[in-house]
Design an enzyme around this catalytic site. Structure first.
Site, PDB file in Angstrom:
ATOM      1  NE  ARG A   8      36.823  20.675  25.295  1.00 42.55           N
ATOM      2  CZ  ARG A   8      36.477  20.750  24.005  1.00 42.55           C
ATOM      3  NH1 ARG A   8      35.209  20.572  23.664  1.00 42.55           N
ATOM      4  NH2 ARG A   8      37.373  21.003  23.085  1.00 42.55           N
ATOM      5  CG  MET A  30      44.731  59.499  46.507  1.00 42.96           C
ATOM      6  SD  MET A  30      45.179  58.149  47.644  1.00 42.96           S
ATOM      7  CE  MET A  30      44.042  56.882  47.090  1.00 42.96           C
ATOM      8  CD  GLU A  61      42.424  51.998  48.349  1.00 44.37           C
ATOM      9  OE1 GLU A  61      42.579  52.027  47.114  1.00 44.37           O
ATOM     10  OE2 GLU A  61      42.776  52.931  49.103  1.00 44.37           O
TER      11      GLU A  61
END
Length: 380
Positions: A269, A126, A243
């Protein structure tokens, strides 16, 4: 909060997808990233595993199920594996519906078995150098020559552009073009006058081949017209909701995965003699992201259910795409910050996610276009 939309068969399929990723994708992914392209063997493996053409009728080699929840599972697992390079979602959820719903019986028998086996990889063309979100600005032309179309023009940013064996090309079939003068033509790999440009170097998703395509008096057989003559624009609009829902699903799954990784990281951590998770600011950051993901999950899951029932409209698909893709952008940035210097290192998943995910707010219609669609639906 337990999700309510999946049944046992969908979770069994999830296990199959994870096994496929562990065996056929993740061991090769670093090499694909370095090469800028996925091995065709991976597509064939996906075909053998039944991951291609989920909604294609069984008589053409597909899965024969219109249940979009299987596609949702596929999108979620590929997002969580951080493996966007093999663009199965594009193949299944974007291009597949054009071939199954618009194709003639002859076209379906010619193309769908290879589509489902992985022998025919697909793309849709497209975007042009001068026309992105504005589909009515397309300049590529297809001129009727009696027994064939003469195709001229160029396309850019075409996912699967290098690997594709079938390219659905959007072209003007009237001088005016626009909403009532464009059509969809299927261009096959060996078409005379069809050339591929370079495999474009991108910020992220480096293993997903993205190319320029050129058509110089390309001779496309008349029987390769897909759908109605001059009906291309309407065909495109009809499929965009699915989509955009796919992008929303993968964006949200990616955000959830990064949140999981970061939650584990801040527990382990240490800084200033204690885990990062003991710091109030870090807990607030995690709490905010977790809440945003949970709220978004409720909406996206509802969109999946509505889409399966044929009730998802353009405005709500646009809401899902806008919100989830922007959420991914925010979550990725905040998670990288919480990783500190390690988050900036390419060896950490968060660093690749930072570049891979940035495209989500752009392709399939930019965030700005999504807001315009939503606004028009409310104010027109």
């Amino acid at each position: 909060m337990k999700r309510q939309i999946f049944a046992a068969e969908h979770e069994a399929f999830r296990t199959t997808v994870r096994t496929f990723l562990a065996k056929e994708v993740l061991p090769h992914y670093e090499r694909w990233e370095a090469n800028g392209i996925v091995d065709r063997d991976a597509w064939l493996a996906a075909g053998r595993q039944g991951l291609l053409g989920l909604a294609v009728p069984e008589e053409y080699g597909g899965g024969g199920t219109p249940d979009f929840r299987y596609s949702a599972v596929l999108a979620e697992e590929f997002a969580r594996a951080a493996a966007p390079g093999i663009a199965i979602g594009l193949h299944n959820d974007v291009i597949g519906p054009y071939l199954t719903s618009l194709g003639t019986e002859e076209q379906r028998r010619r193309w769908l078995p290879g589509f489902c086996s992985g022998e025919l990889i697909t793309a849709i063309a497209m975007t042009e150098p001068g026309a992105g979100s504005d589909l009515q600005g397309i300049r590529t032309t297809a001129t009727d020559q009696g027994d064939h179309w003469l195709l001229n023009g160029s396309k850019t940013f075409i996912s699967n552009g290098i690997l594709a064996d079938l390219v659905v090309v959007v072209a003007k079939t009237t001088p005016e073009g626009g909403a009532h003068g464009t059509s969809l033509l299927v261009v096959e790999r060996d078409t005379s006058g069809f050339e591929r440009g370079r495999n474009l170097a991108k910020l992220g998703q480096k293993s997903q081949d993205t190319a320029e395509l050129f058509f110089h008096d390309a001779r496309v057989p008349k029987e390769n017209l897909l759908g109605e003559l001059n009906g291309g624009f309407i065909h495109l609009m009809n499929n965009l909701a699915q989509e955009r829902l796919h992008i929303a699903i993968s964006s949200l799954a990616g955000a959830e995965h990064l949140l999981e990784l970061t939650t584990t990281y801040v527990k382990e951590r240490e800084a200033f003699g204690r885990p990062l998770a003991k710091l109030q600011h870090v807990r607030f950051e995690i709490a905010e992201m977790a809440t945003e993901c949970a709220v978004t999950r409720t909406f996206v899951d509802r969109c999946i259910v509505d889409h399966d029932a044929g009730e998802l409209d353009a405005a709500h698909a646009s809401m899902a795409k806008w919100w989830a893709s922007e959420l991914l952008k925010r979550v990725t940035d905040r998670c990288l910050q919480l990783h500190g210097g390690y988050g900036y290192m390419a060896e950490y998943p968060i660093a690749r996610a930072f570049t891979d995910g940035r495209i989500q707010t752009i392709y399939g219609g930019t965030t700005e276009i999504m807001k315009e669609i939503i606004g028009r639906s409310l104010l027109s």
